[in-house]
Every structure is written in structure tokens, then in C-alpha cells.
Design a protein around this motif. Structure first.
Motif, PDB file in Angstrom:
ATOM      1  N   GLY A 111     -17.111 -11.615 -19.428  1.00  0.00           N
ATOM      2  CA  GLY A 111     -16.988 -12.026 -18.033  1.00  0.00           C
ATOM      3  C   GLY A 111     -15.651 -11.681 -17.424  1.00  0.00           C
ATOM      4  O   GLY A 111     -15.291 -12.206 -16.362  1.00  0.00           O
ATOM      5  N   GLY A 112     -14.897 -10.780 -18.062  1.00  0.00           N
ATOM      6  CA  GLY A 112     -13.555 -10.450 -17.603  1.00  0.00           C
ATOM      7  C   GLY A 112     -13.500  -9.396 -16.513  1.00  0.00           C
ATOM      8  O   GLY A 112     -12.427  -9.128 -15.971  1.00  0.00           O
ATOM      9  N   ILE A 113     -14.620  -8.761 -16.177  1.00  0.00           N
ATOM     10  CA  ILE A 113     -14.642  -7.766 -15.107  1.00  0.00           C
ATOM     11  C   ILE A 113     -15.126  -8.406 -13.808  1.00  0.00           C
ATOM     12  O   ILE A 113     -14.429  -8.413 -12.799  1.00  0.00           O
ATOM     13  N   ASN A 114     -16.322  -8.933 -13.825  1.00  0.00           N
ATOM     14  CA  ASN A 114     -16.881  -9.698 -12.716  1.00  0.00           C
ATOM     15  C   ASN A 114     -18.063 -10.500 -13.258  1.00  0.00           C
ATOM     16  O   ASN A 114     -18.322 -10.509 -14.468  1.00  0.00           O
ATOM     17  N   ASP A 115     -18.769 -11.177 -12.386  1.00  0.00           N
ATOM     18  CA  ASP A 115     -19.870 -12.039 -12.837  1.00  0.00           C
ATOM     19  C   ASP A 115     -21.240 -11.486 -12.442  1.00  0.00           C
ATOM     20  O   ASP A 115     -22.201 -12.242 -12.286  1.00  0.00           O
ATOM     21  N   GLU A 116     -21.341 -10.169 -12.329  1.00  0.00           N
ATOM     22  CA  GLU A 116     -22.599  -9.560 -11.891  1.00  0.00           C
ATOM     23  C   GLU A 116     -23.544  -9.336 -13.066  1.00  0.00           C
ATOM     24  O   GLU A 116     -24.050  -8.235 -13.290  1.00  0.00           O
TER      25      GLU A 116
END
Length: 361
Positions: A51-56
Motif C-alpha cells: 500500500g506504499g504507492i496508492n490505494d487503487e
């Protein structure tokens, strides 16, 4: 018609990845379906899963890939069915202000396939870095495919799709390392070792590898490091200066991306030297340094995105050098694994046991 293939997804943050059926649509205008032959397991994929990039979520993971073009959509001219390609995540637009100024490696409007790959229930997937190559096949934009010599081993070639290109490019493109330069690389994982390989390729006379793990320092020697420093045992800045007649090196590459390593890089360079940041910091990290030090040292402070590469320029050249035996890209492949072993490979990567695990299909 669309087709159903296997793919590795991250359904939610920090949950184990899953091997599931996914649906690949026929390529639309400007799109290409690629049958994946190999895909490296990169730390960025783990960051997506955490989840360190985004929550998509859900993410279709995998992006360091090579394969064969299966089919192309309307208007595609750059590649054709049957071409062996490396996938990249910087399909340049050709129209933004960076592209129009002759700097397409800094393109501000890179693009991906417009159609979505999905789960069998219709849930749309977010492909990692717009690629999603932990799968039998994937859908990408035409510009994300770079045709290279099919004599290359796909497990080796695909690594240029991210980490290895980032490191080589940080040395050659961003740092402009050239013959007789002195270079230090802080952090000797895949990106750092690629920077060492790049510096060695262009004839740097001194290449100093810095890490806290002796096993990684041994890897660094294999790629051309002339000296190694264990930062748990020796002060990196003082030792680098001792190895360069007290001056510091011409180029320091920070492949870690933490405030403490960046400071080491800053103070370990010569007065007119260059610092290249290619390790990726987290948003919460901060630097606290005297401004007078920036003024008094001069030189250049640079960040390197994807090794400032232009895939259509760099990939074929590096593959040619690899096939000639002048660039040991094969040394980055620690193990070859199946599509259902990605979760296990994340643990090995996190523990520093591998440079690259590569999924082979």
C-alpha cells in the motif's frame, strides 16, 4: 475477443498476493497485447502490495518484463506481432514541454493502455507501473514496448524494464560517469550494483561500493567495484576520502534514498563533484543541513528517474553490449521461479538473499 489468463494480484494492503484468473481485452487503438516470457520481482512490486504507492487495489503486479508481441491494435506501427520486446513504464508523449525541448526522458505525460484488465467478475485491475506483467499476457500502450534482439535471454532482458536500467542510467546518463572518473555507490542491491556495472562499462578508474552487508559487497565486486566499505565498520565519508587522496570522488550515487545516506554522498564527493539520488525516499523523510555547505561545495545535485533513460535509445544498446559479453546482465538473475512463487520471493528480497528473482513463464 478478450481472453482469460493467469495473473498475480494484490487484493488489499499487506495481504499475501494471489494467483488468479484475469481478463485481457483485445488491443484497442495504440495498444498491444504481449505474451510475457519473464518478469523480475522488483521492490516496487512489494511496495504496491504494502500500500506504499496508492490505494487503487486490486493491483496486477509485475513490471520488469520481456516477451513477444501477440497482437496489436489499430494504428500501431512501432511493433508488430512476433517482435521480442522489453516493457517500460515511460511511454513518452512527444507533445509535452519536456519532449518538445528535446528531453523526452523527462516526459511529463507518459501514458499507458486506455482499456482496463479485469478480474473475471469485472473488477478493474490497476497494473503496476502501467504494465502488470506477473501474468501470462498483459495489455500495454504501444510506446511501452521496445523491440530488442531476440537472442537475449528474456529473464535477463526484462530487468532493463526497471531496476537495472535505473542503476546503469544513474551512472551513465544522470551522473555522466566517464573514463578515469572516481565513483562511489552507496547501497549494493540491484540498483546499486547496476550503477557499479555502468560505471565499470564506461571506464571509471575507481569504483567504491558502500553497504552494511558483506554479502552485498561481494556482489558489488562481481560487477566491477575496485574497493568496498562496510559502513558498520568504517566511516564511509572518511574512507572514501582516504581512497581518493583526501579529495572525495567525482560522482557519488545514493541507491538507498535515506537522509543519512544522502548526506554521506554529499560529503564524500569532490568539491565540484556530482551527487545522484536514485534510491527512492519516503514522503516523510527530511534533510537538515547548513546552507553554507551547499554553497561552498558547488558541483551538481541530481535526482535520477528511471536512470534518465530513453528506452528506444538505451535498451537495444545495452542488450547488444550484453550479447557481446561486455555487460554482465546475467549476474543479476539470482533465481528463476514460477508464477506461484512471487510471495516467497518477496520474503527473500526483503531479507537481502537475492539480487533478483525472475518469474519465467
Amino acid at each position: 475477443m478478450s481472453q482469460t489468463v493467469r495473473g498475480v494480484i494484490a487484493r488489499s494492503a499487506k495481504a499475501p498476493v494471489e494467483l488468479v484468473d484475469i481478463v485481457i481485452p483485445d488491443p484497442g487503438p495504440g495498444e498491444v497485447v504481449v505474451a510475457i516470457q519473464a518478469c523480475g520481482v522488483c521492490h516496487t512490486d512489494l511496495t504496491y502490495r504494502e500500500g506504499g504507492i496508492n490505494d487503487e487495489f486490486p493491483f496486477l503486479l509485475g513490471h520488469e518484463a520481456a516477451g513477444v508481441v501477440e497482437s496489436v491494435g489499430e494504428g500501431v506501427t512501432h511493433v508488430a506481432a512476433g517482435d521480442f520486446v522489453i516493457l517500460n513504464w515511460r511511454a513518452v508523449c512527444g507533445e509535452c514541454r519536456a519532449c518538445k525541448r528535446g528531453r523526452p526522458h523527462l516526459c511529463f505525460d507518459t501514458h499507458n493502455a486506455k482499456q482496463k484488465m479485469t478480474l473475471t467478475d469485472g473488477t478493474e485491475l490497476t497494473p503496476a507501473l502501467g504494465i502488470g506483467a506477473f501474468a501470462d499476457k498483459t495489455l500495454v500502450a504501444e510506446g511501452q514496448c521496445t523491440k530488442v534482439d531476440p537472442a537475449a535471454d528474456p529473464a535477463v532482458a526484462g530487468l532493463l524494464g526497471c531496476g537495472v536500467m535505473a542503476g546503469i542510467g544513474a551512472a551513465i546518463n544522470t551522473g555522466a560517469v566517464t573514463r578515469n572518473d572516481t565513483v562511489a555507490v552507496i547501497g549494493c542491491g540491484g540498483v546499486g550494483d547496476a550503477a557499479i556495472a555502468g560505471a565499470n562499462l564506461v571506464g571509471a578508474k575507481t569504483i567504491i561500493a558502500v553497504d552494511t552487508d558483506n554479502a552485498k559487497l561481494n556482489w558489488a565486486r562481481d560487477f566491477g567495484a575496485t574497493h568496498t566499505i562496510n559502513a558498520r565498520e568504517l566511516d564511509p565519508v572518511e574512507t572514501i576520502q582516504d581512497l581518493t587522496d583526501g579529495f572525495g570522488v567525482d560522482v557519488v550515487i545514493d541507491a538507498v534514498g535515506r537522509p543519512e545516506t544522502w548526506k554521506q554522498a554529499f560529503y564524500a564527493r569532490d568539491l565540484a563533484g556530482t551527487v545522484v539520488l536514485v534510491g527512492v525516499p519516503t514522503p516523510d523523510m527530511r534533510l537538515d543541513m547548513p546552507m553554507i555547505d551547499f554553497f561552498s561545495h558547488g558541483g551538481s545535485l541530481k535526482s535520477s528517474w528511471y536512470g534518465d533513460c530513453l528506452p528506444e535509445r538505451d535498451f537495444p544498446t545495452l542488450i547488444s553490449l550484453y550479447l557481446q559479453g561486455r555487460l554482465p546482465l546475467e549476474k543479476f538473475v539470482t533465481e528463476r521461479i514460477s508464477l506461484d512463487a512471487v510471495e516467497e520471493s518477496f520474503a527473500k528480497m526483503h531479507g537481502g538473499q537475492v539480487l533478483r528473482s525472475v518469474v519465467v513463464l
